[in-house]
Design a protein around this motif. Structure first.
Motif, PDB file in Angstrom:
ATOM      1  N   ASN A   1      -1.665  -1.302 -10.030  1.00  0.00           N
ATOM      2  CA  ASN A   1      -1.889  -0.482  -8.840  1.00  0.00           C
ATOM      3  C   ASN A   1      -1.855  -1.356  -7.586  1.00  0.00           C
ATOM      4  N   MET A   2      -1.496  -0.746  -6.489  1.00  0.00           N
ATOM      5  CA  MET A   2      -1.557  -1.422  -5.200  1.00  0.00           C
ATOM      6  C   MET A   2      -2.738  -0.847  -4.426  1.00  0.00           C
ATOM      7  N   TYR A   3      -3.579  -1.721  -3.877  1.00  0.00           N
ATOM      8  CA  TYR A   3      -4.785  -1.318  -3.179  1.00  0.00           C
ATOM      9  C   TYR A   3      -4.685  -1.716  -1.705  1.00  0.00           C
ATOM     10  N   VAL A   4      -5.153  -0.809  -0.840  1.00  0.00           N
ATOM     11  CA  VAL A   4      -5.260  -1.088   0.595  1.00  0.00           C
ATOM     12  C   VAL A   4      -6.730  -0.881   0.968  1.00  0.00           C
ATOM     13  N   CYS A   5      -7.360  -1.899   1.493  1.00  0.00           N
ATOM     14  CA  CYS A   5      -8.813  -1.904   1.696  1.00  0.00           C
ATOM     15  C   CYS A   5      -9.134  -2.050   3.185  1.00  0.00           C
ATOM     16  N   GLN A   6     -10.197  -1.350   3.642  1.00  0.00           N
ATOM     17  CA  GLN A   6     -10.628  -1.442   5.041  1.00  0.00           C
ATOM     18  C   GLN A   6     -12.144  -1.344   5.107  1.00  0.00           C
ATOM     19  N   LYS A   7     -12.776  -2.259   5.832  1.00  0.00           N
ATOM     20  CA  LYS A   7     -14.230  -2.255   5.989  1.00  0.00           C
ATOM     21  C   LYS A   7     -14.617  -1.233   7.068  1.00  0.00           C
ATOM     22  N   ILE A   8     -15.687  -0.439   6.784  1.00  0.00           N
ATOM     23  CA  ILE A   8     -16.197   0.532   7.754  1.00  0.00           C
ATOM     24  C   ILE A   8     -17.165  -0.185   8.690  1.00  0.00           C
ATOM     25  N   LYS A   9     -16.887  -0.107   9.964  1.00  0.00           N
ATOM     26  CA  LYS A   9     -17.653  -0.853  10.964  1.00  0.00           C
ATOM     27  C   LYS A   9     -19.127  -0.431  10.959  1.00  0.00           C
ATOM     28  N   ASN A  10     -20.021  -1.433  10.932  1.00  0.00           N
ATOM     29  CA  ASN A  10     -21.478  -1.259  11.011  1.00  0.00           C
ATOM     30  C   ASN A  10     -22.084  -0.622   9.765  1.00  0.00           C
ATOM     31  N   TRP A  11     -21.304  -0.414   8.724  1.00  0.00           N
ATOM     32  CA  TRP A  11     -21.821   0.175   7.488  1.00  0.00           C
ATOM     33  C   TRP A  11     -21.406  -0.697   6.303  1.00  0.00           C
ATOM     34  N   ASN A  12     -22.213  -0.662   5.256  1.00  0.00           N
ATOM     35  CA  ASN A  12     -21.957  -1.496   4.074  1.00  0.00           C
ATOM     36  C   ASN A  12     -20.981  -0.813   3.115  1.00  0.00           C
ATOM     37  N   TYR A  13     -19.865  -0.366   3.653  1.00  0.00           N
ATOM     38  CA  TYR A  13     -18.914   0.367   2.826  1.00  0.00           C
ATOM     39  C   TYR A  13     -17.479  -0.049   3.153  1.00  0.00           C
ATOM     40  N   TYR A  14     -16.636   0.105   2.149  1.00  0.00           N
ATOM     41  CA  TYR A  14     -15.198  -0.065   2.296  1.00  0.00           C
ATOM     42  C   TYR A  14     -14.518   1.255   1.976  1.00  0.00           C
ATOM     43  N   VAL A  15     -13.425   1.493   2.660  1.00  0.00           N
ATOM     44  CA  VAL A  15     -12.529   2.580   2.262  1.00  0.00           C
ATOM     45  C   VAL A  15     -11.371   1.938   1.515  1.00  0.00           C
ATOM     46  N   VAL A  16     -11.176   2.347   0.284  1.00  0.00           N
ATOM     47  CA  VAL A  16     -10.134   1.762  -0.569  1.00  0.00           C
ATOM     48  C   VAL A  16      -9.194   2.870  -1.024  1.00  0.00           C
ATOM     49  N   SER A  17      -7.914   2.720  -0.702  1.00  0.00           N
ATOM     50  CA  SER A  17      -6.888   3.652  -1.183  1.00  0.00           C
ATOM     51  C   SER A  17      -5.997   2.915  -2.167  1.00  0.00           C
ATOM     52  N   SER A  18      -5.626   3.570  -3.235  1.00  0.00           N
ATOM     53  CA  SER A  18      -4.779   2.932  -4.250  1.00  0.00           C
ATOM     54  C   SER A  18      -3.691   3.896  -4.689  1.00  0.00           C
ATOM     55  N   ILE A  19      -2.578   3.289  -5.115  1.00  0.00           N
ATOM     56  CA  ILE A  19      -1.463   4.069  -5.631  1.00  0.00           C
ATOM     57  C   ILE A  19      -0.810   3.256  -6.741  1.00  0.00           C
ATOM     58  N   SER A  20      -0.469   3.896  -7.844  1.00  0.00           N
ATOM     59  CA  SER A  20       0.134   3.188  -8.970  1.00  0.00           C
ATOM     60  C   SER A  20       1.574   2.830  -8.634  1.00  0.00           C
ATOM     61  N   PHE A  21       2.032   1.707  -9.209  1.00  0.00           N
ATOM     62  CA  PHE A  21       3.404   1.288  -8.967  1.00  0.00           C
ATOM     63  C   PHE A  21       4.405   2.303  -9.516  1.00  0.00           C
ATOM     64  N   TYR A  22       4.009   2.998 -10.585  1.00  0.00           N
ATOM     65  CA  TYR A  22       4.926   4.002 -11.129  1.00  0.00           C
ATOM     66  C   TYR A  22       5.185   5.094 -10.098  1.00  0.00           C
ATOM     67  N   LYS A  23       4.108   5.588  -9.475  1.00  0.00           N
ATOM     68  CA  LYS A  23       4.298   6.623  -8.461  1.00  0.00           C
ATOM     69  C   LYS A  23       4.995   6.067  -7.229  1.00  0.00           C
ATOM     70  N   LEU A  24       4.689   4.787  -6.929  1.00  0.00           N
ATOM     71  CA  LEU A  24       5.309   4.167  -5.769  1.00  0.00           C
ATOM     72  C   LEU A  24       6.824   4.052  -5.948  1.00  0.00           C
ATOM     73  N   MET A  25       7.241   3.772  -7.189  1.00  0.00           N
ATOM     74  CA  MET A  25       8.664   3.553  -7.455  1.00  0.00           C
ATOM     75  C   MET A  25       9.340   4.762  -8.084  1.00  0.00           C
ATOM     76  N   GLU A  26       8.584   5.852  -8.214  1.00  0.00           N
ATOM     77  CA  GLU A  26       9.150   7.017  -8.899  1.00  0.00           C
ATOM     78  C   GLU A  26      10.402   7.522  -8.207  1.00  0.00           C
ATOM     79  N   SER A  27      10.345   7.605  -6.893  1.00  0.00           N
ATOM     80  CA  SER A  27      11.524   8.072  -6.167  1.00  0.00           C
ATOM     81  C   SER A  27      12.672   7.075  -6.295  1.00  0.00           C
ATOM     82  N   GLY A  28      12.322   5.760  -6.357  1.00  0.00           N
ATOM     83  CA  GLY A  28      13.351   4.750  -6.551  1.00  0.00           C
ATOM     84  C   GLY A  28      14.016   4.888  -7.906  1.00  0.00           C
ATOM     85  N   PHE A  29      13.211   5.227  -8.926  1.00  0.00           N
ATOM     86  CA  PHE A  29      13.779   5.445 -10.252  1.00  0.00           C
ATOM     87  C   PHE A  29      14.724   6.643 -10.251  1.00  0.00           C
ATOM     88  N   HIS A  30      14.356   7.669  -9.528  1.00  0.00           N
ATOM     89  CA  HIS A  30      15.236   8.839  -9.444  1.00  0.00           C
ATOM     90  C   HIS A  30      16.569   8.456  -8.805  1.00  0.00           C
TER      91      HIS A  30
END
Length: 599
Positions: free
Chosen positions: A263-292
């Motif tokens: 999976n590919m992860y994109v991470c961002q720290k939330i300002k002034n809070w002890n939290y991260y926002v993490v979005s992820s997407i699998s390489f299969y879905k990322l390349m699915e259109s390329g496979f097509h």
């Protein structure tokens, strides 16, 4: 692999050309497709990263705004006069009914003011008593049983004492665990002086906006809010809430984009809070259109290859026709038709030269065939003459035998000895036509030769012959030693003052070789002459005879270039010639040429 190589080597030329051109087109097309796909995937990855970063930024801003507003509600509640009065009276142990009613009134007002608030409660510092007001009864929320453990499991949301959790601890039985709510916990303090906490403020919100913020952006991506300890606070999948992620190390290192477990992860720290926002997407879905795209390219490629193969096949056959004409005529030649010729009309410049060369070659072959026939006839005549000449040795042996017995009858032993030695000499020379004899026979030949020479020169030549028994049956080319002994007598000892001398002949085995040395006590040669003699041996080309160079050449031809003669200077005068031969005791006849070959 070798099977396919062999099969390919037997294909016709036009089939090989067709295959090579087709493979070349396939390789070029696949290379272009692969490069295009690589750049396409890289571009899609870059676009996906940008999209996820925008999505994370939206979620982070939304989450921060919601949490800031909730924190303001919590702080506003703590600063309320009724709550502060509660803290002071509890500290003095002077809590009155009016104070408790004021707290209840404040909690009731909070429920009325905020629609998303499920309940609010103030718990004593010893967790034994609480003041609760909410839209649901205690039996629905199970507040009394749940809040101590829920508070302990909650995590600090900031630097400070605010704790936050999002789970299904409350309403678990009533809604069968399907209702997730946001809970905030904040200790109560007397703002007039620093002291220990006088209680705990518990607020529970049922805010759909918290979950809706995770649905922003690409549906193929997963978005989570993760605390700095790695626990999932919010997720698209509610069942993940409370679990821990395995990429906390990457987040703590400040890596914003990383890959893990496909999976590919994109991470961002939330300002002034002890939290991260993490979005992820699998390489299969990322390349699915390329496979097509790749599938479409492959289908187009197959169609193009089929069309190109048909066109190339027709072109190759057309171009191959002149060469095929040459090959067909060569097949006729292989069947024995030597008068086959190629018509050079309409063959093109290159193939015309090939056809003319073929015709010239066939003309030359015909001439050579006639020459071979003539030479074969002459060879048969020579063989016939050789068969007739075989009578002559028998006549010679019979004549010498008569002379031998006549000499014995007359009492002349010297003539008898000389004639007998001469008969043995010629018998070994002829050797029934064999070119290779044993060392024992060759040494016997030398003994007879020495008898004849001593009788000619009044016994001026002494000899010492020592041959190891294990090399007597090893093979040697006939008449190898006689020219060497003759050289020692005529060019060494005979010209020496006093005309006497001794010849030494030794033969012994050295590993897989037989070493034969012929030495004399003659006048000898200088080192320069010996070096020149050895050099002449190696430069031998076409000369023939029973001379020294011919002896060396016959040994090389029969046994290989690693064997032969080598001259050396004796320290005590005279010359030594060393003969190197392989130790071999068997021969076989070469049926093709009628010659004897050592094995």
């Amino acid at each position: 692999m070798n099977k396919w190589k062999t099969k390919f080597s037997h294909w016709k030329f036009d089939k090989k050309i067709l295959l090579l051109v087709t493979v070349s087109i396939l390789i070029v097309t696949l290379t272009v497709a692969g490069v295009s796909l690589t750049f396409s995937i890289a571009s899609m990855k870059e676009q996906s990263v940008e999209l996820l970063q925008m999505q994370n930024n939206t979620v982070a801003e939304s989450f921060k705004g919601s949490m800031d507003s909730y924190k303001e509600i919590v702080l506003g509640t703590i600063m309320d006069d009724s709550v502060q009065n509660y803290c002071r009276q509890v500290q003095k142990n002077e809590l009155k009914t009016a104070d408790i009613d004021a707290v209840y009134s404040k909690l009731e007002n909070l429920n009325n003011m905020y629609e998303s608030l499920n309940f609010a409660a103030i718990v004593s510092s010893d967790y034994k008593s609480y003041y609760y007001r909410g839209k649901g009864s205690l039996s629905v929320t199970q507040f009394e049983e749940v809040y101590p453990q829920a508070y302990e499991r909650s995590k600090y949301a900031q630097k400070g004492t605010l704790k936050v959790s999002y789970n299904n601890d409350y309403y678990n039985d009533y809604y069968k665990g399907n209702r997730y709510t946001l809970s905030l916990y904040y200790p109560l303090y007397d703002t007039r002086k620093v002291s220990d906490a006088r209680g705990l403020l518990c607020m529970n919100f049922d805010d759909p906006a918290v979950q809706r913020m995770l649905a922003v952006g690409d549906s193929s991506a997963e978005t989570r809010v993760v605390d700095t300890g790695g626990m999932i606070l919010l997720s698209n999948d509610k069942e993940e809430t409370g679990r821990y992620v395995n990429y906390i190390d990457e987040m703590e290192k400040g890596i914003q984009i990383f890959t893990k477990n496909g999976n590919m992860y994109v991470c961002q720290k939330i300002k002034n809070w002890n939290y991260y926002v993490v979005s992820s997407i699998s390489f299969y879905k990322l390349m699915e259109s390329g496979f097509h795209i790749m599938v479409v390219v492959i289908l187009v490629l197959i169609i193009v290859l089929i069309i190109v193969s048909i066109i190339i096949r027709a072109l190759v056959r057309k171009m191959y026709q002149p060469l095929n004409k040459v090959v067909s005529n060569m097949d006729y030649v292989a069947t024995g038709s030597l008068r086959t010729r190629i018509n050079v009309d309409n063959m093109g410049e290159d193939f015309t030269k090939l056809a003319i060369g073929f015709n010239s070659m066939m003309d030359e072959i015909e001439v050579l065939m006639e020459q071979v026939k003539l030479e074969q006839h002459q060879l048969e005549q020579i063989r016939f003459n050789a068969l007739q000449s075989q009578i002559q040795p028998h006549f010679l042996y019979n004549t010498l035998e008569c002379i031998h017995w006549q000499a014995i009858a007359e009492g002349n032993k010297e003539i008898s000895t000389m004639v007998k030695a001469l008969a043995k000499y010629y018998r070994i020379c002829l050797s029934k036509g064999h070119d290779v004899i044993t060392i024992r026979e060759e040494v016997e030949h030398i003994r007879n030769y020495m008898i004849i020479q001593n009788m000619r020169y009044d016994n001026i030549i002494g000899s010492e012959i020592v041959v190891e028994s294990q090399v007597e049956e090893s093979l040697i080319p006939k008449l190898t030693l006689q020219p060497l002994v003759e050289n020692s007598i005529y060019h060494g000892m005979k010209v020496k003052e006093g005309k006497t001398g001794t010849l030494y002949l030794t033969a012994y085995k050295n590993e897989d070789e037989v070493i034969i040395k012929v030495s004399d006590t003659g006048t000898g040669m200088s080192q320069e002459q010996i070096d020149e003699m050895n050099e002449q041996l190696s430069r031998y080309e076409d000369s023939f005879g029973y001379g020294v160079r011919n002896v060396n050449k016959r040994i090389e031809l029969l046994f290989g270039e690693g064997y032969g003669l080598n001259y050396q200077k004796n320290d005590s005068g005279g010359v030594t010639v060393v003969i190197h031969l392989p130790y071999q005791t068997e021969i076989k006849k070469n049926t093709a040429g009628g010659e004897w070959t050592c094995v």
